[in-house]
Write a protein that holds these residues in place. Sequence first.
Motif, short mmCIF file in Angstrom:
data_model
loop_
_atom_site.label_atom_id
_atom_site.label_comp_id
_atom_site.label_asym_id
_atom_site.label_seq_id
_atom_site.Cartn_x
_atom_site.Cartn_y
_atom_site.Cartn_z
N THR A 93 -2.83 4.68 -2.86
CA THR A 93 -3.98 5.41 -2.34
C THR A 93 -3.89 6.88 -2.72
OG1 THR A 93 -2.96 6.06 -0.24
CG2 THR A 93 -3.94 3.85 -0.35
N VAL A 95 -10.62 6.49 -1.89
CA VAL A 95 -9.39 6.25 -1.12
C VAL A 95 -8.30 5.71 -2.05
CG1 VAL A 95 -8.36 4.87 0.73
CG2 VAL A 95 -10.67 5.80 1.01
N VAL A 96 -8.69 4.87 -3.01
CA VAL A 96 -7.72 4.18 -3.88
C VAL A 96 -7.54 4.93 -5.19
CG1 VAL A 96 -7.21 2.04 -5.09
CG2 VAL A 96 -8.32 1.96 -2.85
N TYR A 116 0.86 -1.18 0.00
CA TYR A 116 0.00 0.00 0.00
C TYR A 116 0.90 1.23 0.00
CZ TYR A 116 -3.59 -3.36 1.36
OH TYR A 116 -4.44 -4.44 1.40
N ALA A 160 -8.95 1.12 2.16
CA ALA A 160 -8.59 0.79 0.79
C ALA A 160 -9.14 -0.58 0.39
CB ALA A 160 -7.07 0.82 0.63
N SER A 200 -0.08 8.64 -1.93
CA SER A 200 -0.27 9.18 -3.28
C SER A 200 1.06 9.55 -3.93
CB SER A 200 -1.18 10.41 -3.25
OG SER A 200 -0.63 11.42 -2.42
#
Length: 709
Positions: free
Chosen positions: A283, A490-491, A39, A260, A42
Amino acid sequence: MLGTFFVLCLLAMGALYVVYLLVPVPGANIEATMQSNVYKYSNGKILARTGKINREIVGLEKIPKEVQDAFVAAENKTFYKDSGVDIMGTARGVFNTVTGKGKQGGSTITQQYVKNYYLDQDQTVTRKLKELVISLKVDQEKQKPEILAGYLNTSYYGRGAYGIQAAAQAYYGVDAPKLTVEQGAYLAALLQAPSQYDWTTATPTSRELVTERWNYVLNNMVEEGWLDKTERTGMKFPVPHKPKAAPGMEGQTGYLVEAANQELMRAGVSEKDIKAGGWTITTNIDEKRQKDLVKAVDEELEDKLDRKGDKSHTVVQAGASSVDPRTGSVVALYGGVGATEHWLSNATRRDYQPASTFKPIVLASALENGSETQDGEKIGLNTIYDGTSKRPVEGSDTAFAPENEDDRSYGPITVQKATNSSVNSVYAQMIVDVTPAKVKKTALDLGMRDGEGWPEKPAMSLGTMGASTLDMAGAYATLDNHGKKVTPRVVKSAERRDRTVELPDPIGGQVISREAADTTTFAMTGVVEDGSGRQAGGDYEAAGKTGTSENNRSAWFVGYTPELVTAVALFGEKPDGTGQVTLTDTVDKGKRANGGGFPARIWGAYTTGALDGGSDAEFDLEVDESATARPNPSPTTSPSKSEESSPTPSTPTPSRSRERESESPDPTPSKSRPEKPSKPPIPTKSPTTPPIEPPIEPDPADGDRPLRS
């Protein structure tokens, strides 16, 4: 003797042939296919890894050719020409095993791949013979690039890293496609003894050995024509980074990962598929703004609580969601004190009521539908309503007479002033005028979610449904986006070697008119300038609304600037998580919890940090000027009976937005705030006779019906 020798050789060859026929190529072992999910923030920085094995399988096409060559040069220069086995090396390994002289050496890349992918790591004669046979078969069945990719993705590099992608991150903090030749040569050299050759923990002797092997790899590349000699001469040893612990689920990380995952499941990815691993999930979470949000909650709330020493403080749970209205990106979430301590995310839970933060949606629906009062007057911000506390609503089959905060009566009052002061009696009548069904439709169009707690009755005006901070941030983001639907995301992207998830566009079509959305925004700027949300103000133009549910079980502030929408809430929850309780605001010297207190202060502190101290951005509003008279600020004391009969003018408090307008040589009509003469109050009719609406008995998950704001 010679004849006997040849007979024995023939028997051995026959035995090997029989073994070749009898030993199948097995399926992959469990560990070889296990991967972690990665994960990222950004900006590409790793947020977390999940899974037992730190591995992310990447295709050979993503690994630079020079790096591929480095591994071949280090382990098996004849890889592209051989049949997949090294008979002498295997025989030596078998002999060493039988005589107890240690592990084998001299295996080909194919054999090492077979050992990693198909077999276990036991050092036995049987396993080595299987390795030989399976390697011959695999070499015939698979192409060399496929074998090389399997080898690079299954090898162990130390630091808990399986596969070249995890190794690239563990040692150099980059993804495999960005590895340099020098770095690739180090990772190739490392495979011979991962623990011994890890530069940060290696002894001086081991550092010397790994440097020698690094040079050996590069020299072999030159010898094979895979590296230019001049380029090789200028290369320096690439010292790896110090090891870092893989990010865990502590703090906010677990909440972000779960949010996510939930979004991916809504997009059609099964939970089983997510747990299988191998996903790279980027994300929309902005690392800086995430830190700003945590800092704001810590400084404005947590630092003032004594969770260990004061039982009343243990019931306080904070949640928040922040969205970019232009893109729909969820830039920050606050799920609670920590995912390892309180796993249920306060940012996404829907078991508490949004209370009076729902009132702007009632107003937006009135404006969108061109609704009229009981006397036939079109509803606008300067429409006069009767703000008497406990005033029975008119025109409803279900009687309802809500109490205002502190049972305060306002008498004739404009919609703008009723919004600023969150007057329950006004909004209860307004939802009757609009009709609860139309208001519910507007709420769903704006992005709120349907479910229990949506009775189409006047009490709905006070936010009786369940909603999350993310739901409310999305609905307000749609208002901020001039009525174009914003669905928080979110993703940003999610991909695996064999799949890329198609995510819907977070920005949709026009769900309410721009004029209705912008006029609602205009109304909410008054809440921050002159109303209950003053503590959210700062060096920025802002609109927002406070909310506090009955019995103080939740307290909210949802607001936005032209650039950022944020919902902050406090929830009263039993320490064991089994139910809702009253928020006892002992921190604030016994004052009752309310949205204009801690939530508004957290919102202001976060927004100031997220906007780097402030912003000059202004709302670009298209409103009906005839409906936007800004009322005067309310007196600080409750009005007397004589004062309730007519609004009393007072000197307006200068606002930041008004100051800007006075400085502007050519203010746009949409930004003007015309002051209109007060309209005469609507005559109060005798209420209809149905019995007063009894208190709603909601589902325990929905909390109590709010009567305060």
